[in-house]
Design a protein around this motif. Structure first.
Motif, PDB file in Angstrom:
ATOM      1  N   PHE A  35       0.866  -1.173   0.000  1.00  0.00           N
ATOM      2  CA  PHE A  35       0.000   0.000   0.000  1.00  0.00           C
ATOM      3  C   PHE A  35       0.907   1.228   0.000  1.00  0.00           C
ATOM      4  O   PHE A  35       1.834   1.319   0.802  1.00  0.00           O
ATOM      5  N   LYS A  36       0.636   2.192  -0.893  1.00  0.00           N
ATOM      6  CA  LYS A  36       1.483   3.379  -0.993  1.00  0.00           C
ATOM      7  C   LYS A  36       0.668   4.646  -0.769  1.00  0.00           C
ATOM      8  O   LYS A  36      -0.463   4.757  -1.243  1.00  0.00           O
ATOM      9  N   TYR A  37       1.295   5.596  -0.075  1.00  0.00           N
ATOM     10  CA  TYR A  37       0.658   6.876   0.197  1.00  0.00           C
ATOM     11  C   TYR A  37       1.672   7.990   0.015  1.00  0.00           C
ATOM     12  O   TYR A  37       2.851   7.833   0.352  1.00  0.00           O
ATOM     13  N   GLU A  38       1.200   9.097  -0.522  1.00  0.00           N
ATOM     14  CA  GLU A  38       2.050  10.280  -0.673  1.00  0.00           C
ATOM     15  C   GLU A  38       1.673  11.297   0.393  1.00  0.00           C
ATOM     16  O   GLU A  38       0.488  11.493   0.686  1.00  0.00           O
ATOM     17  N   PHE A  39       2.683  11.923   0.995  1.00  0.00           N
ATOM     18  CA  PHE A  39       2.405  12.992   1.948  1.00  0.00           C
ATOM     19  C   PHE A  39       3.457  14.080   1.794  1.00  0.00           C
ATOM     20  O   PHE A  39       4.508  13.864   1.181  1.00  0.00           O
ATOM     21  N   CYS A  50       3.617   0.770   2.769  1.00  0.00           N
ATOM     22  CA  CYS A  50       3.177  -0.087   3.866  1.00  0.00           C
ATOM     23  C   CYS A  50       3.103  -1.537   3.393  1.00  0.00           C
ATOM     24  O   CYS A  50       2.517  -1.833   2.353  1.00  0.00           O
ATOM     25  N   TYR A  51       3.699  -2.444   4.167  1.00  0.00           N
ATOM     26  CA  TYR A  51       3.825  -3.845   3.770  1.00  0.00           C
ATOM     27  C   TYR A  51       2.723  -4.703   4.392  1.00  0.00           C
ATOM     28  O   TYR A  51       2.454  -4.596   5.595  1.00  0.00           O
ATOM     29  N   PRO A  52       2.095  -5.567   3.594  1.00  0.00           N
ATOM     30  CA  PRO A  52       1.045  -6.444   4.122  1.00  0.00           C
ATOM     31  C   PRO A  52       1.590  -7.436   5.148  1.00  0.00           C
ATOM     32  O   PRO A  52       2.797  -7.688   5.219  1.00  0.00           O
ATOM     33  N   LYS A  53       0.703  -8.007   5.913  1.00  0.00           N
ATOM     34  CA  LYS A  53       1.071  -8.987   6.933  1.00  0.00           C
ATOM     35  C   LYS A  53       1.832 -10.150   6.299  1.00  0.00           C
ATOM     36  O   LYS A  53       1.456 -10.661   5.250  1.00  0.00           O
ATOM     37  N   GLY A  54       2.907 -10.549   6.945  1.00  0.00           N
ATOM     38  CA  GLY A  54       3.738 -11.626   6.434  1.00  0.00           C
ATOM     39  C   GLY A  54       4.914 -11.140   5.603  1.00  0.00           C
ATOM     40  O   GLY A  54       5.831 -11.905   5.304  1.00  0.00           O
ATOM     41  N   ARG A  55       4.887  -9.867   5.220  1.00  0.00           N
ATOM     42  CA  ARG A  55       5.958  -9.297   4.398  1.00  0.00           C
ATOM     43  C   ARG A  55       6.635  -8.110   5.093  1.00  0.00           C
ATOM     44  O   ARG A  55       7.319  -7.319   4.459  1.00  0.00           O
ATOM     45  N   GLU A  56       6.447  -8.031   6.414  1.00  0.00           N
ATOM     46  CA  GLU A  56       6.985  -6.907   7.177  1.00  0.00           C
ATOM     47  C   GLU A  56       8.510  -6.806   7.082  1.00  0.00           C
ATOM     48  O   GLU A  56       9.068  -5.711   7.124  1.00  0.00           O
ATOM     49  N   TYR A  57       9.178  -7.951   6.963  1.00  0.00           N
ATOM     50  CA  TYR A  57      10.640  -7.981   6.916  1.00  0.00           C
ATOM     51  C   TYR A  57      11.214  -7.216   5.720  1.00  0.00           C
ATOM     52  O   TYR A  57      12.385  -6.803   5.720  1.00  0.00           O
ATOM     53  N   LEU A  58      10.397  -6.993   4.699  1.00  0.00           N
ATOM     54  CA  LEU A  58      10.876  -6.305   3.502  1.00  0.00           C
ATOM     55  C   LEU A  58      11.172  -4.831   3.759  1.00  0.00           C
ATOM     56  O   LEU A  58      11.928  -4.209   3.009  1.00  0.00           O
ATOM     57  N   ALA A  59      10.588  -4.265   4.824  1.00  0.00           N
ATOM     58  CA  ALA A  59      10.809  -2.847   5.129  1.00  0.00           C
ATOM     59  C   ALA A  59      12.286  -2.563   5.364  1.00  0.00           C
ATOM     60  O   ALA A  59      12.854  -1.616   4.807  1.00  0.00           O
ATOM     61  N   SER A  60      12.937  -3.370   6.197  1.00  0.00           N
ATOM     62  CA  SER A  60      14.354  -3.149   6.481  1.00  0.00           C
ATOM     63  C   SER A  60      15.228  -3.480   5.286  1.00  0.00           C
ATOM     64  O   SER A  60      16.259  -2.836   5.053  1.00  0.00           O
ATOM     65  N   ILE A  61      14.821  -4.488   4.504  1.00  0.00           N
ATOM     66  CA  ILE A  61      15.595  -4.859   3.310  1.00  0.00           C
ATOM     67  C   ILE A  61      15.622  -3.698   2.318  1.00  0.00           C
ATOM     68  O   ILE A  61      16.688  -3.288   1.845  1.00  0.00           O
ATOM     69  N   GLU A  62      14.445  -3.170   1.992  1.00  0.00           N
ATOM     70  CA  GLU A  62      14.397  -2.049   1.038  1.00  0.00           C
ATOM     71  C   GLU A  62      15.119  -0.825   1.580  1.00  0.00           C
ATOM     72  O   GLU A  62      15.832  -0.135   0.842  1.00  0.00           O
ATOM     73  N   ALA A  79      16.037   7.017   1.142  1.00  0.00           N
ATOM     74  CA  ALA A  79      15.260   6.452   2.244  1.00  0.00           C
ATOM     75  C   ALA A  79      15.515   7.220   3.533  1.00  0.00           C
ATOM     76  O   ALA A  79      16.645   7.640   3.809  1.00  0.00           O
ATOM     77  N   TYR A  80      14.457   7.385   4.345  1.00  0.00           N
ATOM     78  CA  TYR A  80      14.573   8.131   5.595  1.00  0.00           C
ATOM     79  C   TYR A  80      14.301   7.286   6.841  1.00  0.00           C
ATOM     80  O   TYR A  80      14.945   7.473   7.865  1.00  0.00           O
ATOM     81  N   ASP A  81      13.366   6.365   6.744  1.00  0.00           N
ATOM     82  CA  ASP A  81      13.033   5.611   7.955  1.00  0.00           C
ATOM     83  C   ASP A  81      12.238   4.369   7.570  1.00  0.00           C
ATOM     84  O   ASP A  81      11.677   4.285   6.469  1.00  0.00           O
ATOM     85  N   PHE A  82      12.173   3.413   8.516  1.00  0.00           N
ATOM     86  CA  PHE A  82      11.361   2.217   8.308  1.00  0.00           C
ATOM     87  C   PHE A  82      10.954   1.643   9.654  1.00  0.00           C
ATOM     88  O   PHE A  82      11.519   1.988  10.701  1.00  0.00           O
ATOM     89  N   LEU A  90       8.029   1.868   5.055  1.00  0.00           N
ATOM     90  CA  LEU A  90       9.271   2.498   4.598  1.00  0.00           C
ATOM     91  C   LEU A  90       8.916   3.904   4.149  1.00  0.00           C
ATOM     92  O   LEU A  90       7.937   4.096   3.412  1.00  0.00           O
ATOM     93  N   ILE A  91       9.694   4.886   4.582  1.00  0.00           N
ATOM     94  CA  ILE A  91       9.484   6.275   4.157  1.00  0.00           C
ATOM     95  C   ILE A  91      10.666   6.712   3.292  1.00  0.00           C
ATOM     96  O   ILE A  91      11.826   6.520   3.680  1.00  0.00           O
ATOM     97  N   TYR A  92      10.364   7.260   2.127  1.00  0.00           N
ATOM     98  CA  TYR A  92      11.427   7.763   1.253  1.00  0.00           C
ATOM     99  C   TYR A  92      10.947   8.989   0.494  1.00  0.00           C
ATOM    100  O   TYR A  92       9.740   9.238   0.381  1.00  0.00           O
ATOM    101  N   ALA A  93      11.904   9.755  -0.007  1.00  0.00           N
ATOM    102  CA  ALA A  93      11.585  10.961  -0.776  1.00  0.00           C
ATOM    103  C   ALA A  93      10.963  10.569  -2.112  1.00  0.00           C
ATOM    104  O   ALA A  93      11.418   9.635  -2.775  1.00  0.00           O
ATOM    105  N   LYS A  94       9.929  11.286  -2.489  1.00  0.00           N
ATOM    106  CA  LYS A  94       9.284  11.008  -3.764  1.00  0.00           C
ATOM    107  C   LYS A  94      10.185  11.446  -4.912  1.00  0.00           C
ATOM    108  O   LYS A  94      10.736  12.548  -4.899  1.00  0.00           O
ATOM    109  N   LEU A  95      10.343  10.571  -5.902  1.00  0.00           N
ATOM    110  CA  LEU A  95      11.076  10.950  -7.106  1.00  0.00           C
ATOM    111  C   LEU A  95      10.166  11.807  -7.975  1.00  0.00           C
ATOM    112  O   LEU A  95       9.037  11.408  -8.281  1.00  0.00           O
ATOM    113  N   GLU A  96      10.647  12.957  -8.358  1.00  0.00           N
ATOM    114  CA  GLU A  96       9.854  13.842  -9.208  1.00  0.00           C
ATOM    115  C   GLU A  96       9.882  13.352 -10.643  1.00  0.00           C
ATOM    116  O   GLU A  96      10.942  13.024 -11.174  1.00  0.00           O
ATOM    117  N   GLY A  97       8.714  13.316 -11.249  1.00  0.00           N
ATOM    118  CA  GLY A  97       8.633  12.874 -12.636  1.00  0.00           C
ATOM    119  C   GLY A  97       7.419  11.992 -12.858  1.00  0.00           C
ATOM    120  O   GLY A  97       6.513  11.921 -12.028  1.00  0.00           O
TER     121      GLY A  97
END
Length: 304
Positions: A35-39, A50-62, A79-82, A90-97
């Motif tokens: 699930f992705k959200y822009e702020f 946001c990672y679905p249940k069972g895939r939480e470990y991917l946050a630190s990997i990415e 990337a800024y935080d996870f 996972l929080i990261y800066a939006k790529l413009e374009g």
């Protein structure tokens, strides 16, 4: 839909609590694995993934790979935080374009070549990382297998066990014989980082026709970089983009290996066709989603 709305409410509350100066929040409807959200905060735009249940470990990997990419001048989000705790994000800066899928055909032939060259160079930078293992990523630089050939062998075995339970449009016995024979005689051991989500949807281009960067790295694999090209062909093989990448990278000599990896993508995904995607979305019929793969499979079976 309800699941997406509930997740959006949870993430919105999380951001409001963490960032007192939150200015905007909206759902990004594209994408099927998370699930992705822009702020925005002080006019700076960010993505929270946001990672679905069972895939939480991917946050630190990415997060860790995005940090590696930043250090090695690979074009990708900063990337800024996870968090791996609920809700994993996972929080990261939006790529413009804009997504390449939306704009590629608008450019001149020379602009298309320039864009493809930048993409090839960025892809090769990812492949420059020697991995500690092969196959599916388990944590940063830790993978499911120690051998690329063994990983593919196991994946093919799972796929054909499933295929034996369903009717298909192709000769399963002929395909099984071809795939295992090709694996034994043509695939070499390789431990490189591979971006298996290589597609037009995951490439962002700036307004002045330059590569802004790649997005979405939950599908990183340790193996042969040609796998990413094969996966790209499986989905976008009939596009002008793929044709240009193929020609600029002089890939004709690897055609059979790329075809093998395109068919491998189909076989790896077919076992999931009766289930929804990780974020609850329905899957596009696989013969539509990977039209080029099924064409190759039928072609190979008919020629045997």
């Amino acid at each position: 839909m309800f699941k997406r709305m509930k997740t959006a409410q949870t993430i919105h509350k999380l951001l409001e609590k963490r960032f007192r100066n939150l200015e905007s929040f909206s759902c990004i409807k594209r994408g099927v694995m998370t699930f992705k959200y822009e702020f925005s905060i002080e006019e700076n735009k960010y993505i929270i993934r946001c990672y679905p249940k069972g895939r939480e470990y991917l946050a630190s990997i990415e997060y860790n790979y995005l940090k590696f990419f930043e250090q090695n001048e690979i074009k990708a989000p900063i990337a800024y935080d996870f968090s791996e705790k609920y809700p994993a994000y996972l929080i990261y800066a939006k790529l413009e374009g804009e997504e390449l899928n939306d704009v590629f055909d608008k450019y001149s032939q020379e602009q298309q070549k320039k864009i493809c060259q930048e993409i090839i160079e960025n892809y090769k930078k990812i492949n420059s990382l020697q991995t500690a293992g092969n196959g599916i990523i388990r944590s940063y630089n830790t993978f499911s297998e120690g051998s690329w050939i063994e990983f593919i062998h196991k994946e093919l075995h799972k796929s054909f066990c499933f295929l034996n339970t369903i009717e298909t449009e192709f000769n399963k016995v002929a395909l099984q014989k071809y795939m295992f024979s090709f694996l034994s005689n043509n695939i070499k051991e390789c431990k490189k980082l591979v971006w298996s989500d290589f597609s037009l949807d995951n490439i962002i281009i700036t307004k002045n026709a330059n590569l802004s960067g790649f997005i979405d790295f939950e599908g990183l694999i340790g193996g042969d970089p040609l796998l990413g090209i094969g996966y790209l062909q499986a989905r976008n093989g009939n596009s002008k983009f793929y044709e240009t990448v193929y020609q600029l990278n002089n890939l004709e000599k690897y055609k059979d290996i790329i075809d093998f990896y395109s068919m491998l993508r189909y076989l790896r995904l077919i076992i999931y066709t009766k289930t929804n995607l990780p974020n609850g979305s329905q899957r596009t019929p696989i013969n539509t989603f990977l039209e080029n793969s099924i064409y190759l499979i039928k072609q190979k079976c008919n020629n045997l």
